[in-house]
Design an enzyme around this catalytic site. Structure first.
Site, mmCIF file in Angstrom:
data_model
loop_
_atom_site.group_PDB
_atom_site.id
_atom_site.type_symbol
_atom_site.label_atom_id
_atom_site.label_comp_id
_atom_site.label_asym_id
_atom_site.label_seq_id
_atom_site.Cartn_x
_atom_site.Cartn_y
_atom_site.Cartn_z
ATOM 1 N N LYS A 51 0.824 -1.214 0.000
ATOM 2 C CA LYS A 51 0.000 0.000 0.000
ATOM 3 C C LYS A 51 0.856 1.261 0.000
ATOM 4 O O LYS A 51 0.580 2.196 -0.728
ATOM 5 C CB LYS A 51 -0.891 0.078 1.245
ATOM 6 C CG LYS A 51 -1.826 -1.070 1.470
ATOM 7 C CD LYS A 51 -2.716 -0.791 2.686
ATOM 8 C CE LYS A 51 -1.946 -0.614 3.992
ATOM 9 N NZ LYS A 51 -1.311 -1.845 4.490
ATOM 10 N N ARG A 70 -8.594 1.303 9.921
ATOM 11 C CA ARG A 70 -8.278 -0.105 10.147
ATOM 12 C C ARG A 70 -9.429 -0.845 10.810
ATOM 13 O O ARG A 70 -9.372 -2.059 10.943
ATOM 14 C CB ARG A 70 -7.057 -0.230 11.066
ATOM 15 C CG ARG A 70 -5.783 0.146 10.385
ATOM 16 C CD ARG A 70 -4.594 -0.257 11.247
ATOM 17 N NE ARG A 70 -3.371 0.217 10.612
ATOM 18 C CZ ARG A 70 -2.217 -0.398 10.668
ATOM 19 N NH1 ARG A 70 -2.107 -1.515 11.356
ATOM 20 N NH2 ARG A 70 -1.160 0.094 10.070
ATOM 21 N N ARG A 97 12.769 -6.194 4.729
ATOM 22 C CA ARG A 97 12.665 -4.733 4.578
ATOM 23 C C ARG A 97 13.694 -4.007 5.452
ATOM 24 O O ARG A 97 13.907 -4.352 6.606
ATOM 25 C CB ARG A 97 11.250 -4.281 4.959
ATOM 26 C CG ARG A 97 10.981 -2.835 4.630
ATOM 27 C CD ARG A 97 9.518 -2.569 4.502
ATOM 28 N NE ARG A 97 8.839 -2.525 5.805
ATOM 29 C CZ ARG A 97 7.575 -2.108 5.942
ATOM 30 N NH1 ARG A 97 6.881 -1.733 4.878
ATOM 31 N NH2 ARG A 97 7.019 -2.104 7.136
ATOM 32 N N ARG A 116 12.981 -2.137 11.169
ATOM 33 C CA ARG A 116 12.015 -1.633 12.148
ATOM 34 C C ARG A 116 11.669 -2.737 13.134
ATOM 35 O O ARG A 116 11.509 -3.891 12.728
ATOM 36 C CB ARG A 116 10.718 -1.213 11.457
ATOM 37 C CG ARG A 116 10.785 0.139 10.820
ATOM 38 C CD ARG A 116 9.401 0.477 10.270
ATOM 39 N NE ARG A 116 9.511 1.515 9.271
ATOM 40 C CZ ARG A 116 8.690 1.659 8.244
ATOM 41 N NH1 ARG A 116 7.695 0.805 8.074
ATOM 42 N NH2 ARG A 116 8.834 2.640 7.402
ATOM 43 N N ARG A 119 0.737 -8.605 13.787
ATOM 44 C CA ARG A 119 0.069 -7.573 12.987
ATOM 45 C C ARG A 119 -0.902 -8.197 11.981
ATOM 46 O O ARG A 119 -1.976 -7.653 11.742
ATOM 47 C CB ARG A 119 1.110 -6.716 12.268
ATOM 48 C CG ARG A 119 1.867 -5.785 13.212
ATOM 49 C CD ARG A 119 3.204 -5.368 12.644
ATOM 50 N NE ARG A 119 3.073 -4.509 11.480
ATOM 51 C CZ ARG A 119 4.035 -4.352 10.564
ATOM 52 N NH1 ARG A 119 5.164 -4.996 10.677
ATOM 53 N NH2 ARG A 119 3.850 -3.548 9.547
#
Ligand SMILES: [Zn+2]
Length: 209
Positions: free
Chosen positions: A13, A88, A122, A155, A166
């Site tokens: 996204k 969300r 990532r 992260r 998540r």
């Protein structure tokens, strides 16, 4: 044009919203960035957000809505915007309706196994925030940003445990939104796998139709 990008963490996204906002001239509003800005300013609010993010939990509605409301009131959001990572929950979607009604809600469909591969690889630049991937988008020099030369980091919320937390939070809290927006008639679902450029093409086709 007012748009919401919907999909699990790692669905692409953010990448798509960045591409589309530059090409279409809209403000790209990421709640992730809003949260990180709040953490950086070191306020009481920021400290609360930091603890929640480090544990891989979702930031409460009230707090998120206050940050989004303020952001949408700025002048660069007048022409149009893309909300990335918000709403969300159906509660947040109802709150958004009191601020503005999105023209399109774009749902990015990607399998969990693809998401795990994407997110654990990532890396983020500690200087300018540019996002890399150790397999699909590596920097020229390992561990260093191509743009500003600063160190890249992972992260805390990109660890495998945090990603699984998540994903399950997403499935239970955000998936009902697909149903909610579908009933409103503003939902389009597109395949989120493949290169950003091919997903962008599918996205343009979908909102043209
Ligand atoms: Zn950088």
């Amino acid at each position: 044009m007012k748009m919401v990008f919907l999909g699990p963490p790692g669905a692409g996204k953010g990448t798509l919203a960045a591409l589309a906002s530059v090409r279409m001239g809209f403000a790209h509003i990421s709640t992730g960035d809003l949260f990180r800005a709040a953490v950086k300013d070191g306020s009481e609010l920021g400290k609360k957000v930091k603890n929640i993010l480090d544990e891989g939990r979702l930031v409460p509605d009230e707090l998120t809505i206050a940050l989004v409301r303020e952001r949408l009131s700025r002048s660069d959001a007048e022409l149009g915007w893309i909300l990335d990572g918000f709403p969300r929950t159906t509660g947040q979607a109802e709150a958004l309706e009191t601020i503005a009604s999105p023209d399109w809600v774009v749902n990015f469909d990607v399998q969990d196994s693809v998401i795990l591969t994407r997110l654990t690889g990532r890396r983020v630049c500690s200087g300018c925030g540019k996002i890399y991937h150790i397999v699909s988008m590596p920097p020229a020099v390992e561990g260093k940003c191509d743009v500003c030369g600063a160190d890249l980091y992972t992260r805390p919320d990109d660890s495998e445990t945090s990603i699984r937390t998540r994903l399950s939070a997403y499935r239970s809290q955000t998936a009902p939104l697909i149903e909610w927006y579908s009933k409103k008639g503003t939902l389009v679902t597109i395949d989120g796998t493949g290169s950003p450029e091919s997903v962008y093409e599918r996205f343009v086709e979908a909102i043209k139709a």
